[in-house]
Enzyme design. Sequence first.
Site, short mmCIF file in Angstrom:
data_model
loop_
_atom_site.label_atom_id
_atom_site.label_comp_id
_atom_site.label_asym_id
_atom_site.label_seq_id
_atom_site.Cartn_x
_atom_site.Cartn_y
_atom_site.Cartn_z
N HIS A 279 0.78 -1.24 0.00
CA HIS A 279 0.00 0.00 0.00
C HIS A 279 0.81 1.28 0.00
O HIS A 279 0.45 2.25 -0.69
CB HIS A 279 -0.93 0.01 1.23
CG HIS A 279 -2.13 -0.85 1.08
ND1 HIS A 279 -3.15 -0.57 0.21
CD2 HIS A 279 -2.47 -2.00 1.72
CE1 HIS A 279 -4.09 -1.51 0.31
NE2 HIS A 279 -3.70 -2.39 1.20
N GLU A 319 -6.31 -2.76 -4.60
CA GLU A 319 -5.77 -4.01 -4.03
C GLU A 319 -5.22 -4.94 -5.11
O GLU A 319 -4.13 -5.49 -4.95
CB GLU A 319 -6.84 -4.74 -3.21
CG GLU A 319 -7.11 -4.14 -1.84
CD GLU A 319 -6.00 -4.40 -0.83
OE1 GLU A 319 -5.01 -5.09 -1.16
OE2 GLU A 319 -6.11 -3.89 0.30
N SER A 338 2.47 -7.47 -2.62
CA SER A 338 2.89 -7.97 -1.31
C SER A 338 2.71 -9.47 -1.14
O SER A 338 2.89 -9.99 -0.04
CB SER A 338 2.10 -7.24 -0.22
OG SER A 338 0.71 -7.51 -0.35
#
Length: 421
Positions: A279, A319, A338
């Site tokens: 993020h 996302e 991630s």
Amino acid sequence: MYLNSIFKSLSRFSYIKKNFSYENLQDVEIITRDYWGSLRNILKSFSNHKINLTDIEPLKLSRTHKGQNIVVKLTFEKVEDKKYNELIYDLQQRYDQVLINNDMSVPSVPWYPRTDEDLKTIGTIMEVNEENNQDHPQFKDIEYRKRREEIAKLSQAHLVGEPVPYINYTEQEEQTWKKIYTILREKVNLVMSQRYLNNFVKIENALGFKYKIPQLRDIDAYLRAETGFRIKATHGILSQREFLNALGHRVFCCTQYIRHHSTPEYTPEPDIVHELVGHVPLFADKEVADLSQELGILSCGAKKQDLSRLGTLYWFTLEFGAYKENGFIKGYGAGIASSIGECDHFPKAKYEKFDPFIHADRSYPIQTVQPTYMYTESFDDAMQSLIIFGKSLQKPFGLYYDFIDKELKSTRRIKTHLNDQ
């Protein structure tokens, strides 16, 4: 006056004042014939009494044998009794139907934080239904849970605007970070967009991601300088409403604990790897930061169904979003960057052209890799499509963020409630 002429007149007669308190707003509704100059005459009354309007909402009523009528809802700041009474008397002399303090017409919407003081409630009043793999060591290891809760307790006590708690990470936690970071660092180069990578490298060099777990206090200072985003340390998964509402204040709710050391390649819940590798590079990008805040503002006061749709669009874009770059589909979403599994899966996955009006109601898996990634022809296309979708939502009031007062301000009087969260 016909509606297209009404809307052309609004910019000439009203503006949104930047320092009012919406608890002091006054509503008046006027029903009048629809003729050329009808709205102009109403606005002239406010101008004559030197009263500024904050919101005007003209609506057509059904056509009758007497012709078309319109109802005009006007919102303004309360003024001293004499000026107020003179205005109302003037309006009542001109129009047969003038509704004052009609509380039945005041919109009632789900509660949302208006100030930094309100943000102190994050994680305390809204129920969260977590969908996690409870067999994972992250939930079964007693020692790990004890350490996770220790960090979570410090994070939950953090208040927006105060220094983020400093965490003394253990050697094992530092090793977990280095192991997963080393792997992800190679993989993001292959699947992520240049837009993401440019911000990632800049942060990496500034804060030393390679060598240790960065402190959220340093991340907070970095983001404030770059885009004005702030960090709120949090204890774990928040409700969709709380997370999105906080974005409306340019606040990112961020965990501080790290995933279980036995499976660094996978975590069933967001951790500091997901937050910082995924993020933070996006919140350090001004355009993405601005869009994130706009989505957050749209979520404030949104009814449950619209909130769910906004959350789904956040999932498919910030996302797990992708777009074409130099002829190749590249990722920009935090969930891709991630996750080793997502990075490995991304090049061979299915892709579907992103359409918010279709995908807002699409379901998606949480505990497995995404079967399909939504992409656009460019990053700007993704941003524009979300903006267009946001404008289609029917909300009974407008909101804007006052950067000086750090407060979300409404253009008209509303009531809030804690139901339908």
